[in-house]
Design a protein around this motif. Structure first.
Motif, PDB file in Angstrom:
ATOM      1  N   UNK A 188     -69.496 -24.387 -18.469  1.00 20.61           N
ATOM      2  CA  UNK A 188     -70.804 -23.782 -18.684  1.00 20.61           C
ATOM      3  C   UNK A 188     -71.297 -23.193 -17.368  1.00 20.61           C
ATOM      4  N   UNK A 189     -71.711 -21.942 -17.407  1.00 23.05           N
ATOM      5  CA  UNK A 189     -72.193 -21.240 -16.224  1.00 23.05           C
ATOM      6  C   UNK A 189     -73.420 -20.429 -16.587  1.00 23.05           C
ATOM      7  N   UNK A 190     -74.178 -20.075 -15.596  1.00 26.32           N
ATOM      8  CA  UNK A 190     -75.290 -19.153 -15.766  1.00 26.32           C
ATOM      9  C   UNK A 190     -74.674 -17.754 -15.849  1.00 26.32           C
ATOM     10  N   UNK A 191     -74.777 -17.128 -17.011  1.00 26.39           N
ATOM     11  CA  UNK A 191     -74.124 -15.836 -17.195  1.00 26.39           C
ATOM     12  C   UNK A 191     -74.798 -14.713 -16.415  1.00 26.39           C
ATOM     13  N   UNK A 192     -75.925 -14.989 -15.806  1.00 22.47           N
ATOM     14  CA  UNK A 192     -76.530 -14.001 -14.916  1.00 22.47           C
ATOM     15  C   UNK A 192     -75.811 -13.986 -13.571  1.00 22.47           C
ATOM     16  N   UNK A 193     -75.091 -15.067 -13.277  1.00 21.75           N
ATOM     17  CA  UNK A 193     -74.408 -15.173 -11.995  1.00 21.75           C
ATOM     18  C   UNK A 193     -72.887 -15.151 -12.106  1.00 21.75           C
ATOM     19  N   UNK A 234     -55.643  -4.721 -11.683  1.00 22.09           N
ATOM     20  CA  UNK A 234     -57.063  -4.735 -12.038  1.00 22.09           C
ATOM     21  C   UNK A 234     -57.699  -6.091 -11.734  1.00 22.09           C
ATOM     22  N   UNK A 235     -56.963  -7.177 -11.952  1.00 19.62           N
ATOM     23  CA  UNK A 235     -57.503  -8.493 -11.614  1.00 19.62           C
ATOM     24  C   UNK A 235     -57.715  -8.642 -10.111  1.00 19.62           C
ATOM     25  N   UNK A 271     -69.923 -12.061  -8.535  1.00 17.77           N
ATOM     26  CA  UNK A 271     -68.878 -12.483  -7.602  1.00 17.77           C
ATOM     27  C   UNK A 271     -67.821 -13.301  -8.322  1.00 17.77           C
ATOM     28  N   UNK A 272     -68.252 -14.221  -9.185  1.00 15.05           N
ATOM     29  CA  UNK A 272     -67.313 -15.108  -9.869  1.00 15.05           C
ATOM     30  C   UNK A 272     -66.990 -14.577 -11.257  1.00 15.05           C
ATOM     31  N   UNK A 273     -65.685 -14.535 -11.560  1.00 18.18           N
ATOM     32  CA  UNK A 273     -65.183 -14.138 -12.873  1.00 18.18           C
ATOM     33  C   UNK A 273     -64.435 -15.337 -13.437  1.00 18.18           C
ATOM     34  N   UNK A 276     -64.779 -11.476  -4.539  1.00 17.00           N
ATOM     35  CA  UNK A 276     -64.736 -12.041  -5.888  1.00 17.00           C
ATOM     36  C   UNK A 276     -64.023 -13.375  -5.867  1.00 17.00           C
ATOM     37  N   UNK A 277     -64.261 -14.128  -6.913  1.00 15.15           N
ATOM     38  CA  UNK A 277     -63.558 -15.397  -7.130  1.00 15.15           C
ATOM     39  C   UNK A 277     -63.147 -15.412  -8.590  1.00 15.15           C
ATOM     40  N   UNK A 278     -61.902 -15.733  -8.845  1.00 10.44           N
ATOM     41  CA  UNK A 278     -61.377 -15.778 -10.207  1.00 10.44           C
ATOM     42  C   UNK A 278     -61.045 -17.212 -10.557  1.00 10.44           C
ATOM     43  N   UNK A 279     -61.617 -17.698 -11.659  1.00  8.94           N
ATOM     44  CA  UNK A 279     -61.297 -19.031 -12.182  1.00  8.94           C
ATOM     45  C   UNK A 279     -60.713 -18.850 -13.571  1.00  8.94           C
TER      46      UNK A 279
END
Length: 124
Positions: A12-17, A57-58, A67-69, A104-107
């Motif tokens: 669960x994340x804040x989708x604004x961030x 693209x990733x 920043x975080x995807x 960016x950060x990819x999780x």
């Protein structure tokens, strides 16, 4: 060891961030997966719909404002084993490459039940 995250509960994340993407668990063809990622991650029109283009693209993501995807897999895509292995390698390499970058950060999340299959594919 492996840069993926495993959880029985969807994160669960804040989708604004955070740019949060859920991968459709019904996907069973590489073409379907690439097309879904194209739309979900807002890939540019020049996306080539192949694994190399996915990696490129990733590793760019300049069009994504957060920043975080985060990519969440409810289950592993039902792809042929060799295709699934390539997909996992692309994700792994993109995560590792972003690790030293501040742009960016990819999780990437998978179910805990899929951990053994993911590790097995990536070590074979």
């Amino acid at each position: 060891m492996f840069p993926f995250k495993f959880s029985d509960v969807a994160p669960s994340y804040d989708t604004a961030e955070v740019f949060y993407v859920r991968i459709d668990p019904e996907i069973s063809l590489p073409e379907e997966l690439l097309k879904a990622l194209y739309y979900l991650l807002w890939f540019p029109g020049y996306f080539g719909f192949n694994w190399d283009a996915l990696y490129d693209c990733l590793r760019d993501l300049e069009w994504i404002p957060c920043r975080k995807v985060v990519l969440v897999h409810k289950t592993l895509p039902n792809l042929p084993e060799e295709e699934l292995k390539v997909y996992l390698e692309v994700l792994r390499d993109a995560i590792i490459d972003w690790a030293a970058d501040e742009e960016h950060e990819l999780e990437v999340f998978f179910r805990t039940a899929d951990r053994r299959a993911v590790e097995s594919l990536l070590t074979s």
